[in-house]
Design a protein around this motif. Structure first.
Motif, PDB file in Angstrom:
ATOM      1  N   ARG A   1       0.874  -1.173   0.000  1.00  0.00           N
ATOM      2  CA  ARG A   1       0.000   0.000   0.000  1.00  0.00           C
ATOM      3  C   ARG A   1       0.908   1.218   0.000  1.00  0.00           C
ATOM      4  O   ARG A   1       1.668   1.423   0.944  1.00  0.00           O
ATOM      5  CB  ARG A   1      -0.903   0.025   1.231  1.00  0.00           C
ATOM      6  N   THR A   2       0.840   2.047  -1.037  1.00  0.00           N
ATOM      7  CA  THR A   2       1.754   3.181  -1.135  1.00  0.00           C
ATOM      8  C   THR A   2       1.001   4.454  -1.526  1.00  0.00           C
ATOM      9  O   THR A   2      -0.008   4.412  -2.223  1.00  0.00           O
ATOM     10  CB  THR A   2       2.854   2.924  -2.193  1.00  0.00           C
ATOM     11  N   TRP A   3       1.552   5.597  -1.054  1.00  0.00           N
ATOM     12  CA  TRP A   3       1.042   6.917  -1.417  1.00  0.00           C
ATOM     13  C   TRP A   3       2.089   7.618  -2.267  1.00  0.00           C
ATOM     14  O   TRP A   3       3.288   7.420  -2.095  1.00  0.00           O
ATOM     15  CB  TRP A   3       0.792   7.764  -0.161  1.00  0.00           C
ATOM     16  N   ASN A   4       1.630   8.475  -3.184  1.00  0.00           N
ATOM     17  CA  ASN A   4       2.602   9.302  -3.882  1.00  0.00           C
ATOM     18  C   ASN A   4       2.999  10.464  -2.967  1.00  0.00           C
ATOM     19  O   ASN A   4       2.438  10.651  -1.885  1.00  0.00           O
ATOM     20  CB  ASN A   4       2.057   9.796  -5.228  1.00  0.00           C
ATOM     21  N   THR A   5       3.945  11.274  -3.392  1.00  0.00           N
ATOM     22  CA  THR A   5       4.556  12.263  -2.493  1.00  0.00           C
ATOM     23  C   THR A   5       3.575  13.300  -1.983  1.00  0.00           C
ATOM     24  O   THR A   5       3.661  13.739  -0.836  1.00  0.00           O
ATOM     25  CB  THR A   5       5.716  12.986  -3.214  1.00  0.00           C
TER      26      THR A   5
END
Length: 570
Positions: A418-422
């Motif tokens: 699970r990742t978010w962009n900056t």
């Protein structure tokens, strides 16, 4: 997410709410003595009041096994040709059993709230809406695990349209409990395998289907079931302005054609898994939005109360004419202080509903195939026994600061990352399913009420701050004139009437609002006058209803004073 799921079922009469609840109970453990949900006969509404069922649901999928060899029957619902030709009527209860995939499955407590049918044959929608709100108020007072609603479920027969009446009732519920509708589930009942087969045959008969099969060969188009669900979802989105998760289910499968029972059980598992992913809404954040009739009733009471206030004001004027300048100013400041107190309390009530950390669900994304993810290719029959992997991307540019809750669904599928962009405007979730399983995961997008209602909260805060500052000034002036008047006798009647006039303003404001908190707007006095008008009409209202309302709010002196006004209400 909560361990206890409190599920509110709404929908038209005779569309399968109670039948679905009974099927759910059949797959659960529940206390002996619990009666079944009442099922209608197709001619009239059967559930007249809210009924509650508490069960322990076993969270597992099921499989079909040969009774003799105990070998599982492997098939995919999305390979409809194989399902209809080789499985459905070929595998019967004579030779096969349904068994849980997990020997020791997780359980979850479900509180299933069956509600009176909307748009019922008796035209009692006003009563039914009040009945639901009354039940929620009682539920909120029952202790831990009962003070929230996990999900709202619209149950509708798969052949029924979204009529104007259903749209009206739906939007009413949405206005009362908006936090829950980003995760709304629509359960389309009556979707038997016979109807499914008919839809499949109709789809196969279309010329474009034949061309597509020739081009794709082993990669057929979406299944008939998915095509139906997608179309239903598109119609729903067009009418209501937002998406919703749709499930198709047959709550009364054929016992002998055991594959029907298997499909129903696994579909129910998917539904409960979806519920478990949702953000609960505290019941105290639910408000009773008055419908047109309720507004008329309360406006009539407010009109009578304004008349009473006018008469009391005349007496106040007479007494003020007898008072000196400082006495007049003291009376005015006292009345102003009471009015500001009332305004401050009302603003605090409004803020309590929205200025909190409860999650406002924007929408629920799903890895299920109806959302046209790239995983569609994975449902081709040649890969169904492999481990399916893909990625879900969530973007909500209109809701900066959103968060995503993405629970796993062990042992069937899981998020691998699970990742978010900056700049935190895009969330990416990679997932995979166990071999032979279709990935069925939910990603719930939400912000806090405090963020979602930021603009409204800022406006209320500004008004509240101004009211508090005004109250401080008025109280200082009131204190000054009180000390000046201390050496002189104060007219007790003038003081009393000034306070009563402030109470009138408080009650008038309350009656003229188009909503009430679920705690203060659902007492017996409110319910009785709404019920009386529903049965006998607006002409049945009288000043006595106003006096009962005033008394129920704790203003006994005001009630007596108005009752004794000469010819009041005649």
């Amino acid at each position: 997410m909560e361990d206890d799921l409190n599920i509110l079922f709404i929908g038209p009469s005779q569309n399968g709410k109670s039948t679905f609840i009974n099927k759910l109970r059949e797959l659960s453990d529940y206390e002996a003595g619990q009666e079944e949900a009442l099922v209608g006969d197709g001619s009239q509404s059967c559930t007249k009041s809210c009924r509650e069922y508490v069960v322990r649901f076993r969270r597992t999928r099921y499989k079909l096994v040969d009774r003799e060899t105990l070998e599982p029957v492997i098939f995919s619902e999305d390979d409809e040709s194989h399902l209809f030709r080789k499985i459905w009527k070929k595998k019967t209860a004579d030779d096969y059993d349904i068994v849980p995939i997990e020997s020791n499955p997780r359980t979850v407590t479900l509180r299933l709230i069956d509600t009176p049918g909307l748009d019922d044959s008796h035209g009692s929608d006003d009563r039914n809406i009040i009945e639901v709100m009354k039940h929620l108020k009682i539920l909120s007072e029952a202790g831990e695990g009962c003070n929230h609603v996990t999900a709202v479920v619209l149950v509708l027969n798969s052949k029924e349209s979204f009529s104007k009446k259903i749209q009206e009732i739906y939007r009413y519920y949405q206005s009362c409990m908006p936090n829950l509708f980003g995760g709304l589930a629509v359960i389309n009942t009556g979707f038997s395998v016979e109807k499914w087969l008919q839809a499949y045959n109709n789809l196969q008969a279309r010329p474009e289907a034949s061309i597509k099969r020739k081009i794709l060969k082993s990669a057929p188009a979406d299944s008939a079931r998915i095509a139906i669900m997608r179309k239903r979802r598109e119609v729903f989105s067009e009418i209501f302005g937002h998406d919703a998760r749709h499930f198709y289910i047959d709550s009364v499968p054929d016992d002998y054609l055991i594959v029907e029972e298997l499909i129903t059980r696994n579909r129910i598992y998917d539904i409960i898994n979806y519920f478990a992913s949702q953000n609960p809404m505290p019941i105290q954040n639910i408000k009773l939005v008055k419908n047109g009739t309720m507004i008329q009733i309360d406006e009539m009471l407010a009109t009578w109360l304004k008349d009473a206030k006018f008469r009391l004001g005349q007496r106040e004027k007479e007494l003020l004419d007898l008072a000196d300048a400082s006495g007049k100013l003291l009376a005015a400041k006292t009345k102003k202080a009471r009015s500001l107190e009332s305004e401050i309390e009302q603003l605090k009530k409004e803020l309590a509903l929205i200025d909190n950390d409860s999650r406002f669900t924007i929408r629920t994304h799903s890895t299920a195939p109806l959302h046209k993810l790239s995983a569609t290719k994975s449902f081709f029959k040649w890969v169904v026994r492999s481990s399916i992997k893909d990625t879900l991307i969530v973007q909500e540019p209109q809701h900066p600061g959103f968060t995503v809750e993405a629970p796993n669904n062990p042992p069937y599928s899981e998020w691998t990352s699970r990742t978010w962009n900056t700049d935190a405007t895009r969330w990416t979730g990679a997932y995979r399913a166990s071999p032979g399983e279709v990935p069925n995961l939910e990603a719930v997008v939400s912000v806090s009420n405090r963020i979602y209602h930021k603009k409204a909260i800022a406006d209320l805060d500004k008004r509240l701050l101004q009211a508090k500052e005004d109250k401080i000034v008025v109280e200082e002036e009131q204190s000054f004139f009180s000390s000046y008047e201390a050496a002189k006798p104060v007219d007790p009647e003038l003081k009393e009437i000034s306070e009563l006039l402030s109470q009138c303003d408080t009650l008038i404001n309350q009656l003229c609002l188009d909503w009430s908190s679920i705690s203060s707007g659902m007492d017996d006095v409110h319910l009785e006058r709404y019920k009386k008008v529903r049965i006998k009409g607006l002409e049945s209202l009288s000043v006595e209803d106003l006096l009962e309302f005033i008394k129920s709010q704790g203003y006994n002196l005001l009630e007596r004073k108005i009752r004794n006004l000469e010819k009041f209400g005649q």
